[in-house]
Design an enzyme around this catalytic site. Sequence first.
Site, short mmCIF file in Angstrom:
data_model
loop_
_atom_site.label_atom_id
_atom_site.label_comp_id
_atom_site.label_asym_id
_atom_site.label_seq_id
_atom_site.Cartn_x
_atom_site.Cartn_y
_atom_site.Cartn_z
N ASP A 189 22.45 9.67 34.43
CA ASP A 189 21.32 9.04 33.78
C ASP A 189 20.00 9.17 34.52
O ASP A 189 19.01 8.57 34.13
CB ASP A 189 21.60 7.55 33.55
CG ASP A 189 21.89 6.80 34.85
OD1 ASP A 189 22.31 7.44 35.83
OD2 ASP A 189 21.70 5.58 34.88
N GLU A 190 19.96 9.98 35.57
CA GLU A 190 18.77 9.97 36.44
C GLU A 190 18.50 11.37 36.95
O GLU A 190 19.42 12.12 37.30
CB GLU A 190 19.02 9.00 37.60
CG GLU A 190 17.84 8.75 38.50
CD GLU A 190 18.16 7.74 39.58
OE1 GLU A 190 17.23 7.37 40.32
OE2 GLU A 190 19.33 7.32 39.71
#
Length: 413
Positions: free
Chosen positions: A106-107
């Site tokens: 997610d990053e």
Amino acid sequence: MTPGPRTILHLDLDAFYASVEQLDHPELRGRPVIVGGTGNRGVVCAASYEARRFGVRSALPTARARRLCPDGVFLPPRFGRYSELSRRVFDVYRRYTPLVEPLSLDEAFLDVTASRALHGGGPDIARAIKAAVRGECGLAVSAGVADVKMAAKIATDLGKPDGLVVVPPGGVAAFLAPLPVGRLWGVGEVTEAALRRIGVATIGDLARMPESALAAALGPTHARGLRALACGEDPREVVPDEEAKSVGAEDTFDQDLLGRPALERELLAQAGTVARRLRAAGLAGHVVTLKVKYADFTLVTRRVTLERATDDDRAIFDAACAQLARVDLRRPVRLTGISVSGFAGDEERGQLGLFGGAPAPPPPEASRRKALNAALDALAGRFGEGAVTRADLAGRPPRRRHGDPEDGGDPEG
């Protein structure tokens, strides 16, 4: 090379796992959703912002989360679905630059310095990405824009949820100065306490403190590095698509296990999971690592290096079990894990026969195992990992699974 300061974006999907559950189940929107282990000894992986109002955070024991948020919706993680959406989001990122450095599902960091002529400045690119992710994937992503990676990451954190914080070119030191010193990378609780003892409360205080005073409190190397960061000096480049260093799986048990037979049963299942992940990624590794966490949370690891790289369940299981001889089996165990690293390079993979064998045709037994693995992989891919299981694992209850190979960071967001 594009002249002038770099333009770095840090992008982080908000409460990713929980947001995916709310996306797929609209009736959960606006409700406190907690994703993680649902048993008595489970751990929270991610919490929606509605749940965070009750004090629920990642890594919190599920039992405590239930007490804090008794009306919360508690769900087990669905890593396959999260990986699918993550790939779609990262495809959006790569439309704007090939320099995408994933940190987790997610990053990511993006270097868009060379993209400015085509797509506009950093803030324009960040806004375009946010809109595309929202429109195409149904998810909110927070963004930070700065000259350097550290400042972009801090900017993202300050803007959550669904924020966009821009540090003006050349303004990193001024942006950092009023922030608490604990925001700085490399400042944990111990370091922060040491800094506060010498009057350092903000990042600006740290930047102004003479290096000799910092060295006396922290040591010369640590002091030099932290002071450089406080002054906005972070020369690290965005490293695109850095390959995974290991592939693994681990499980925390609802009840502590004791003795070799019980542990071997778990290791057999974990070896199968790791092997499937290796084969799906086209990887084979030389180093098999066994991880054991005791009931008192003491952690030990034992590893062995194989002569030939492998992606086979049985080879991985045998290597892990051999390391049990180097572990105290008289103590109750709360977690075990297996990982494989030391991946074979392209040339070696091209020469590998089955399970790291020579180029010669594999023996009949090896051919049968190769066919069996392919069949099990196909069934797992179509129906899920639990669709078909080995006879010696029949009746084994589902475990709280960690160690997804693509999930290298905190999914909270």
